[in-house]
Design an enzyme around this catalytic site. Structure first.
Site, PDB file in Angstrom:
ATOM      1  CE  LYS A 132       1.649  -4.596   3.193  1.00 45.66           C
ATOM      2  NZ  LYS A 132       0.754  -5.767   3.109  1.00 45.66           N
TER       3      LYS A 132
ATOM      4  CB  SER B 122      -1.763  -4.921   0.246  1.00 45.30           C
ATOM      5  OG  SER B 122      -1.447  -5.687   1.402  1.00 45.30           O
TER       6      SER B 122
ATOM      7  CB  SER C 259      -1.477  -8.903   1.276  1.00 42.73           C
ATOM      8  OG  SER C 259      -2.725  -8.347   0.931  1.00 42.73           O
TER       9      SER C 259
END
Length: 402
Positions: free
Chosen positions: A108, A183, A207
């Site tokens: 990420k 996210s 997330s």
């Protein structure tokens, strides 16, 4: 999972991911515990397949569906192949290799990677090249993992659809008309689309877990302090955690075992010894018909009422019935203050975010807006830079936190 060449369920055969499956993707059987990562490592370590070939196959799959899925912000192709070649060279020299040798992994984009652009999904960090690896990334590399790229995300982790990225909108690989969650939506989508064998995400208030559910993969938020936060770009420091997104529970256990452990760079990191988290996992065929006997499962009343979609409730009830068939006891429980959880989260997380994001001021690093560069007034430079570099959702949360 049957490996990288697994077909999507028939209901999704019209999906672009299924249509674009590369013809030369490596074929391999997963381990007895259902671990794709162990199978790749064994295949590489035993010289059945080279790490370079496996990495190139994943990169081919990545490119073949990326135009539709949009899960990556940066692809590390040249360096990934070089990392894989180094793994193959070590094996040729007879050197021992780690438990993730040759495994292609995505990270990420709010987790620092040395020399590889790390933006946290924000224009304010568009050109940021970290001089160091996050501890979690360093541990994966030490275990032989191949870093193939950085995945899209809601800016600074603020969102639940990945639509708040400053760069692109990620699609759900099962249905590109739907969102992948957030996210960590880029990481979840990349795993689901088989663009990587596994990925790292971060979780402040769901997330990792929510996009894992949206994309049909396994996502785990570890206990706070189990994995070092060093190198994770902060949102809410008392809530942020780095965790795995994988194809199976066995893969999540393996990845978490590698990442976990004390770290002198993170004072909140646990010093507890790291057990072999995969050791207790058994293949389904070895579990008896009463394998959950003695387990009590609580169903929270406040989570199954108004606002829950019928299809979701049906799936939950089906899972509960299955657990009862396996011997578990299911009981309904009440948490009268459950509804206060979200407001409490917003007070804590956004207050911390307001403080953490004050560092993006155009002075120390990151974006300094061109108009602000000509300004002689410090507050004006702050205002112009932050106004141009931060997205609307981030601004709203800073204001709420302040």
């Amino acid at each position: 999972m049957t490996g990288m060449t697994q077909r999507l369920p028939s209901a999704h055969q019209s999906n672009v991911v299924a249509r674009s499956r590369p013809a030369k993707a490596p074929r391999m059987r997963v381990s007895a515990q259902g671990s794709l990562l162990q199978s790749i490592q064994h295949s590489v370590a035993s010289k059945q397949q080279s790490a370079v070939d496996i990495t190139k196959a994943y990169l081919q799959q990545l490119k073949s569906v990326e135009q539709t899925v949009n899960s990556f912000l940066t692809v590390n192709e040249e360096h990934a192949v070089a990392q894989a070649a180094a793994v193959d060279a070590a094996i040729s020299r007879g050197e021992p290799v780690g438990p993730l040798a040759g495994v292609p992994i995505a990270v990420k984009d709010n987790i620092c990677t040395a020399g590889l652009r790390t933006t946290a999904g924000s224009k304010v960090l568009e050109s940021y090249l970290p001089p160091f690896d996050a501890t979690a990334v360093a541990k994966l590399k030490a275990a032989g993992a191949v870093l193939i790229g950085k995945t899209n995300m809601d800016e600074f982790g603020m969102g639940s659809t990945t639509e708040n990225s400053s760069y692109k909108v990620t699609a759900n690989p099962w249905d590109p008309q739907r969102v992948p969650g957030g996210s960590s939506g880029g990481s979840a989508a990349a795993v689901a689309a088989q663009q990587c064998a596994a990925a790292l995400g971060s979780d402040t208030g769901g997330s990792i877990r929510q996009p894992a559910h949206f994309c049909g993969v396994v996502g785990l938020k570890p206990s706070y302090g189990r994995v070092s936060r060093y190198g994770l770009i902060a949102y809410g420091s008392s809530l942020d955690c780095i965790g795995p997104l994988t194809h199976s529970v066995a893969d999540a256990a393996l990845l978490l075992s590698v990442m976990s452990g004390s770290d002198s760079w993170d004072a909140t990191c646990s010093k507890e010894a790291v057990p072999d988290l995969a050791a207790g996992l058994l293949p389904a065929e070895q579990l008896g018909s009463s394998c959950m006997k003695g387990v009590r499962v609580g169903v929270i009343q406040q989570t199954i009422g108004e606002g829950v979609a019928a299809g979701v409730m049906s799936a939950v009830n089906g899972a509960l019935q299955h657990m009862q068939q396996l011997g578990a006891t299911v009981e309904e429980v009440s948490l009268p203050t459950f509804h206060l959880g979200l407001p409490a989260y917003y007070v804590l997380a956004l207050s911390e975010a307001s403080s953490n994001l004050s560092r993006y001021d155009g002075v120390r690093y990151g974006l300094r807006a061109s108009e602000a560069a000509a300004s002689r007034d410090l507050k004006e430079m702050y205002s112009i830079t932050r106004g141009e570099g931060l997205g609307p959702e981030v601004k709203r949360r800073i204001l709420m936190g302040t």
